[in-house]
Write a protein that holds these residues in place. Structure first.
Motif, PDB file in Angstrom:
ATOM      1  N   MET A 168       0.807  -1.219   0.000  1.00 51.04           N
ATOM      2  CA  MET A 168       0.000   0.000   0.000  1.00 51.04           C
ATOM      3  C   MET A 168       0.841   1.271   0.000  1.00 51.04           C
ATOM      4  N   GLY A 169       2.128   1.143   0.213  1.00 46.58           N
ATOM      5  CA  GLY A 169       2.986   2.322   0.257  1.00 46.58           C
ATOM      6  C   GLY A 169       3.114   2.839   1.672  1.00 46.58           C
ATOM      7  N   LYS A 170       2.358   3.865   1.999  1.00 46.39           N
ATOM      8  CA  LYS A 170       2.356   4.429   3.353  1.00 46.39           C
ATOM      9  C   LYS A 170       0.910   4.573   3.826  1.00 46.39           C
ATOM     10  N   ASP A 216       1.194  12.026   9.386  1.00 46.44           N
ATOM     11  CA  ASP A 216       0.815  12.384   8.025  1.00 46.44           C
ATOM     12  C   ASP A 216       1.057  13.890   7.849  1.00 46.44           C
ATOM     13  N   PRO A 217       1.862  14.290   6.867  1.00 48.02           N
ATOM     14  CA  PRO A 217       2.125  15.722   6.679  1.00 48.02           C
ATOM     15  C   PRO A 217       0.856  16.541   6.441  1.00 48.02           C
ATOM     16  N   ALA A 218      -0.156  15.926   5.852  1.00 43.13           N
ATOM     17  CA  ALA A 218      -1.398  16.631   5.557  1.00 43.13           C
ATOM     18  C   ALA A 218      -2.353  16.667   6.756  1.00 43.13           C
ATOM     19  N   ASP A 219      -2.198  15.741   7.687  1.00 40.98           N
ATOM     20  CA  ASP A 219      -3.081  15.660   8.854  1.00 40.98           C
ATOM     21  C   ASP A 219      -2.276  15.077  10.006  1.00 40.98           C
ATOM     22  N   LYS A 220      -1.723  15.928  10.849  1.00 39.61           N
ATOM     23  CA  LYS A 220      -0.800  15.510  11.914  1.00 39.61           C
ATOM     24  C   LYS A 220      -1.413  14.517  12.898  1.00 39.61           C
ATOM     25  N   ARG A 221      -2.738  14.446  12.964  1.00 39.08           N
ATOM     26  CA  ARG A 221      -3.381  13.494  13.875  1.00 39.08           C
ATOM     27  C   ARG A 221      -3.302  12.074  13.337  1.00 39.08           C
ATOM     28  N   ARG A 222      -3.197  11.941  12.044  1.00 42.45           N
ATOM     29  CA  ARG A 222      -3.173  10.645  11.373  1.00 42.45           C
ATOM     30  C   ARG A 222      -1.749  10.121  11.313  1.00 42.45           C
ATOM     31  N   LYS A 223      -1.580   8.834  11.551  1.00 38.82           N
ATOM     32  CA  LYS A 223      -0.263   8.198  11.502  1.00 38.82           C
ATOM     33  C   LYS A 223      -0.149   7.340  10.246  1.00 38.82           C
ATOM     34  N   LEU A 224       1.014   7.418   9.595  1.00 36.22           N
ATOM     35  CA  LEU A 224       1.275   6.619   8.399  1.00 36.22           C
ATOM     36  C   LEU A 224       2.297   5.538   8.724  1.00 36.22           C
ATOM     37  N   LEU A 225       2.103   4.376   8.147  1.00 40.87           N
ATOM     38  CA  LEU A 225       2.977   3.232   8.380  1.00 40.87           C
ATOM     39  C   LEU A 225       3.882   3.009   7.182  1.00 40.87           C
ATOM     40  N   SER A 226       5.100   2.570   7.453  1.00 47.43           N
ATOM     41  CA  SER A 226       5.991   2.190   6.360  1.00 47.43           C
ATOM     42  C   SER A 226       6.944   1.103   6.849  1.00 47.43           C
ATOM     43  N   ALA A 227       7.330   0.242   5.914  1.00 45.79           N
ATOM     44  CA  ALA A 227       8.312  -0.802   6.228  1.00 45.79           C
ATOM     45  C   ALA A 227       9.690  -0.155   6.286  1.00 45.79           C
TER      46      ALA A 227
END
Length: 157
Positions: A61-63, A98-109
């Motif tokens: 899925m990317g991030k 998430d740069p667009a929404d600081k409340r949201r967390k993005l996952l990455s390998a």
């Protein structure tokens, strides 16, 4: 299939279950056995099949956000958050705002994750090949096509 599983779940040749119930129970037993076997392979490294599935989904899925990853696994936000925390400790997943929404967390390998799986892949693929060795390539194709049709139907809202 073991005679114990056949007896416990009423599956196998000669089952008196409705075909759809037999298919469901057979799939359930297969999924449990496959997950157990992969968990055994991963146990020495302190990982589970569910953790590996999350890493696979994140890479594909990317991030993704935590919510997107949970949806991809068909799991709850809370359960995936626990898996993410374990994978962060093992340095296999990273969590960033998430740069667009600081409340949201993005996952990455992580790079560590990529290196780890590169070392494992050949052995894991060989084990999976062995588990399905009694099926011909054509039977494997049919198996996948049939299972994918059921997955699509179950996934409909």
């Amino acid at each position: 299939m073991s005679s114990r599983s056949k007896k416990l779940f009423g599956i196998g040749a000669g089952s008196e279950l409705a075909p759809s119930v037999r298919a469901f129970r057979t799939t359930l037993v297969l999924a449990q056995k496959l997950r157990y076997e992969m968990d055994e392979r991963l146990r020495a490294d302190g990982l589970t099949t569910q953790q590996a599935a999350l890493i696979t989904a994140v890479k594909a899925m990317g991030k993704p956000s935590l919510a997107e990853a949970a949806a991809a696994l068909g799991s709850t936000h809370q359960n995936v958050a626990q898996i993410v925390a374990a994978l962060q400790r093992k340095e296999l997943l990273a969590v960033e705002p998430d740069p667009a929404d600081k409340r949201r967390k993005l996952l990455s390998a992580t790079n560590h994750s990529s290196a780890y799986w590169r070392e494992r892949d050949a052995g894991d693929v060989a084990a999976i090949d062995d588990w399905f060795a009694d099926l011909s390539p054509a039977e494997l194709e049919t198996f996948c096509e049939l299972a994918e049709r059921v997955i699509e139907r179950v996934g409909r809202d």
